[in-house]
Design a protein around this motif. Structure first.
Motif, PDB file in Angstrom:
ATOM      1  N   GLU A  17      -5.883  10.519  -0.991  1.00  0.00           N
ATOM      2  CA  GLU A  17      -6.577  10.426   0.290  1.00  0.00           C
ATOM      3  C   GLU A  17      -7.084   9.010   0.530  1.00  0.00           C
ATOM      4  O   GLU A  17      -7.017   8.494   1.656  1.00  0.00           O
ATOM      5  N   GLU A  18      -7.610   8.380  -0.513  1.00  0.00           N
ATOM      6  CA  GLU A  18      -8.104   7.010  -0.372  1.00  0.00           C
ATOM      7  C   GLU A  18      -6.968   6.059  -0.001  1.00  0.00           C
ATOM      8  O   GLU A  18      -7.120   5.208   0.885  1.00  0.00           O
ATOM      9  N   HIS A  19      -5.819   6.190  -0.676  1.00  0.00           N
ATOM     10  CA  HIS A  19      -4.692   5.301  -0.380  1.00  0.00           C
ATOM     11  C   HIS A  19      -4.069   5.638   0.974  1.00  0.00           C
ATOM     12  O   HIS A  19      -3.597   4.731   1.682  1.00  0.00           O
ATOM     13  N   LYS A  20      -4.064   6.895   1.342  1.00  0.00           N
ATOM     14  CA  LYS A  20      -3.561   7.265   2.665  1.00  0.00           C
ATOM     15  C   LYS A  20      -4.428   6.649   3.758  1.00  0.00           C
ATOM     16  O   LYS A  20      -3.912   6.166   4.773  1.00  0.00           O
ATOM     17  N   SER A  21      -5.734   6.667   3.548  1.00  0.00           N
ATOM     18  CA  SER A  21      -6.647   6.041   4.505  1.00  0.00           C
ATOM     19  C   SER A  21      -6.396   4.538   4.602  1.00  0.00           C
ATOM     20  O   SER A  21      -6.434   3.955   5.694  1.00  0.00           O
ATOM     21  N   ARG A  22      -6.117   3.919   3.443  1.00  0.00           N
ATOM     22  CA  ARG A  22      -5.808   2.489   3.425  1.00  0.00           C
ATOM     23  C   ARG A  22      -4.526   2.195   4.205  1.00  0.00           C
ATOM     24  O   ARG A  22      -4.472   1.247   4.999  1.00  0.00           O
ATOM     25  N   VAL A  23      -3.500   3.014   4.013  1.00  0.00           N
ATOM     26  CA  VAL A  23      -2.241   2.837   4.734  1.00  0.00           C
ATOM     27  C   VAL A  23      -2.463   2.987   6.237  1.00  0.00           C
ATOM     28  O   VAL A  23      -1.965   2.182   7.043  1.00  0.00           O
ATOM     29  N   THR A  24      -3.214   3.999   6.628  1.00  0.00           N
ATOM     30  CA  THR A  24      -3.489   4.216   8.051  1.00  0.00           C
ATOM     31  C   THR A  24      -4.229   3.037   8.661  1.00  0.00           C
ATOM     32  O   THR A  24      -3.927   2.605   9.783  1.00  0.00           O
ATOM     33  N   SER A  25      -5.203   2.501   7.924  1.00  0.00           N
ATOM     34  CA  SER A  25      -5.963   1.352   8.410  1.00  0.00           C
ATOM     35  C   SER A  25      -5.069   0.126   8.588  1.00  0.00           C
ATOM     36  O   SER A  25      -5.168  -0.594   9.590  1.00  0.00           O
ATOM     37  N   LEU A  26      -4.184  -0.116   7.622  1.00  0.00           N
ATOM     38  CA  LEU A  26      -3.279  -1.261   7.721  1.00  0.00           C
ATOM     39  C   LEU A  26      -2.290  -1.075   8.860  1.00  0.00           C
ATOM     40  O   LEU A  26      -1.944  -2.044   9.560  1.00  0.00           O
ATOM     41  N   GLU A  27      -1.808   0.145   9.069  1.00  0.00           N
ATOM     42  CA  GLU A  27      -0.897   0.407  10.185  1.00  0.00           C
ATOM     43  C   GLU A  27      -1.563   0.093  11.513  1.00  0.00           C
ATOM     44  O   GLU A  27      -0.944  -0.506  12.410  1.00  0.00           O
ATOM     45  N   ALA A  28      -2.828   0.464  11.642  1.00  0.00           N
ATOM     46  CA  ALA A  28      -3.559   0.177  12.881  1.00  0.00           C
ATOM     47  C   ALA A  28      -3.753  -1.327  13.071  1.00  0.00           C
ATOM     48  O   ALA A  28      -3.627  -1.846  14.191  1.00  0.00           O
ATOM     49  N   ALA A  29      -4.050  -2.038  11.970  1.00  0.00           N
ATOM     50  CA  ALA A  29      -4.250  -3.490  12.056  1.00  0.00           C
ATOM     51  C   ALA A  29      -2.965  -4.196  12.468  1.00  0.00           C
ATOM     52  O   ALA A  29      -2.978  -5.121  13.298  1.00  0.00           O
TER      53      ALA A  29
ATOM     54  N   ALA B 109       0.833  -1.209   0.000  1.00  0.00           N
ATOM     55  CA  ALA B 109       0.000   0.000   0.000  1.00  0.00           C
ATOM     56  C   ALA B 109       0.863   1.253   0.000  1.00  0.00           C
ATOM     57  O   ALA B 109       0.553   2.242  -0.681  1.00  0.00           O
ATOM     58  N   ARG B 110       1.950   1.236   0.758  1.00  0.00           N
ATOM     59  CA  ARG B 110       2.848   2.389   0.767  1.00  0.00           C
ATOM     60  C   ARG B 110       3.510   2.591  -0.594  1.00  0.00           C
ATOM     61  O   ARG B 110       3.693   3.739  -1.037  1.00  0.00           O
ATOM     62  N   CYS B 111       3.856   1.496  -1.252  1.00  0.00           N
ATOM     63  CA  CYS B 111       4.436   1.606  -2.600  1.00  0.00           C
ATOM     64  C   CYS B 111       3.440   2.208  -3.582  1.00  0.00           C
ATOM     65  O   CYS B 111       3.804   3.056  -4.409  1.00  0.00           O
ATOM     66  N   ARG B 112       2.182   1.754  -3.504  1.00  0.00           N
ATOM     67  CA  ARG B 112       1.157   2.320  -4.401  1.00  0.00           C
ATOM     68  C   ARG B 112       0.971   3.806  -4.133  1.00  0.00           C
ATOM     69  O   ARG B 112       0.827   4.601  -5.079  1.00  0.00           O
ATOM     70  N   TYR B 113       0.972   4.181  -2.867  1.00  0.00           N
ATOM     71  CA  TYR B 113       0.816   5.595  -2.525  1.00  0.00           C
ATOM     72  C   TYR B 113       1.966   6.425  -3.110  1.00  0.00           C
ATOM     73  O   TYR B 113       1.744   7.493  -3.693  1.00  0.00           O
ATOM     74  N   ARG B 114       3.194   5.922  -2.978  1.00  0.00           N
ATOM     75  CA  ARG B 114       4.352   6.660  -3.513  1.00  0.00           C
ATOM     76  C   ARG B 114       4.292   6.748  -5.032  1.00  0.00           C
ATOM     77  O   ARG B 114       4.659   7.780  -5.617  1.00  0.00           O
ATOM     78  N   ARG B 115       3.814   5.671  -5.678  1.00  0.00           N
ATOM     79  CA  ARG B 115       3.708   5.710  -7.144  1.00  0.00           C
ATOM     80  C   ARG B 115       2.689   6.753  -7.588  1.00  0.00           C
ATOM     81  O   ARG B 115       2.926   7.498  -8.549  1.00  0.00           O
ATOM     82  N   ILE B 116       1.544   6.777  -6.911  1.00  0.00           N
ATOM     83  CA  ILE B 116       0.514   7.762  -7.268  1.00  0.00           C
ATOM     84  C   ILE B 116       1.037   9.177  -7.035  1.00  0.00           C
ATOM     85  O   ILE B 116       0.805  10.094  -7.838  1.00  0.00           O
TER      86      ILE B 116
END
Length: 229
Positions: free
Chosen positions: A173-185, A27-34
């Motif tokens: 914003e969508e991918h950032k939310s995904r990263v935050t959710s995975l970090e919490a999990a 997810a972090r890689c996808r965020y950096r690519r975007i």
């Protein structure tokens, strides 16, 4: 807990950590690519459109501020319900003179009076705040309209750039939310792993303590006088 059950908890948490960290890295890689793609394409778009982007930027900033103010107006003025109002006070008083109230009724009356006063203060504050935010909304909308008229040509020419920018911002914003959710999990899985590990360590210590106690009792029975051997 039985050791086997704690071992299962430990293994499950460990597997979840590994799986979650893999998903998080992806997810972090996808965020950096975007983020990189957005910067590249926006720079290219900006080079093609030229200075109209900077001239039109105040209009889009004014639109953003107006949207934020409208969000505050629509989201922050729900009235809190106390469940006690003037009718409740009348009911408490009903049929009783003040001199006839026993301590329990007097306490109920005092509590109800405080709640009504608090509700009234909050109502007055809410009305003043609502008026203030309403004025801000009106001012923000007036500024948007003024800039729209003054920068009409630049707004039209720069629209492809700002529409593309809005699309990228939404995706980020969508991918950032995904990263935050995975970090919490992952954090939760690590916490469960830590708890299971502590439980296993405690169980191990208890087993060793009981084993030592049995050895001590056995030796004491074999040598009750404490003779040296």
């Amino acid at each position: 807990f039985p050791p086997q059950e704690e071992l299962e908890h430990l293994n499950e948490a460990n597997a979840e950590i590994n799986r979650g960290e893999l998903e998080l890295d992806a997810a972090r890689c996808r965020y950096r690519r975007i983020l990189s793609d957005s910067a590249r394409r926006l720079n290219s778009q900006g080079s093609q459109l030229g200075s109209c982007i900077e001239r039109a930027r105040p209009y889009y900033e004014a639109r953003r501020r107006a949207k934020e103010v409208f969000g505050v107006k629509n989201g922050n003025f729900g009235k809190r319900r106390f469940g006690i109002n003037g009718m409740d006070l009348g009911w408490i008083w009903g049929g009783f003179g003040k001199e006839r109230l026993d301590p329990t009724w007097q306490e109920m009356l005092n509590h109800a009076t405080r709640k009504v006063n608090e509700a009234e203060q909050e109502r007055l504050w809410s009305e003043r705040e609502h008026q203030r935010v309403t004025r801000q909304c009106q001012e923000a909308e007036a500024e948007v309209q003024r800039l729209q008229k003054a920068l009409k040509r630049d707004i039209a020419r720069s629209r492809p750039y700002f529409e593309l920018k809005a699309q990228f911002n939404q995706r980020l914003e969508e991918h950032k939310s995904r990263v935050t959710s995975l970090e919490a999990a992952v954090s939760q899985a690590k916490l469960r792993y830590s708890v299971a590990l502590r439980n296993l360590e405690q169980i191990s210590e208890e087993i060793h303590a009981r084993r030592f106690q049995r050895i001590f009792q056995k030796r004491h029975r074999e040598n009750p006088l404490g003779a040296e051997g």
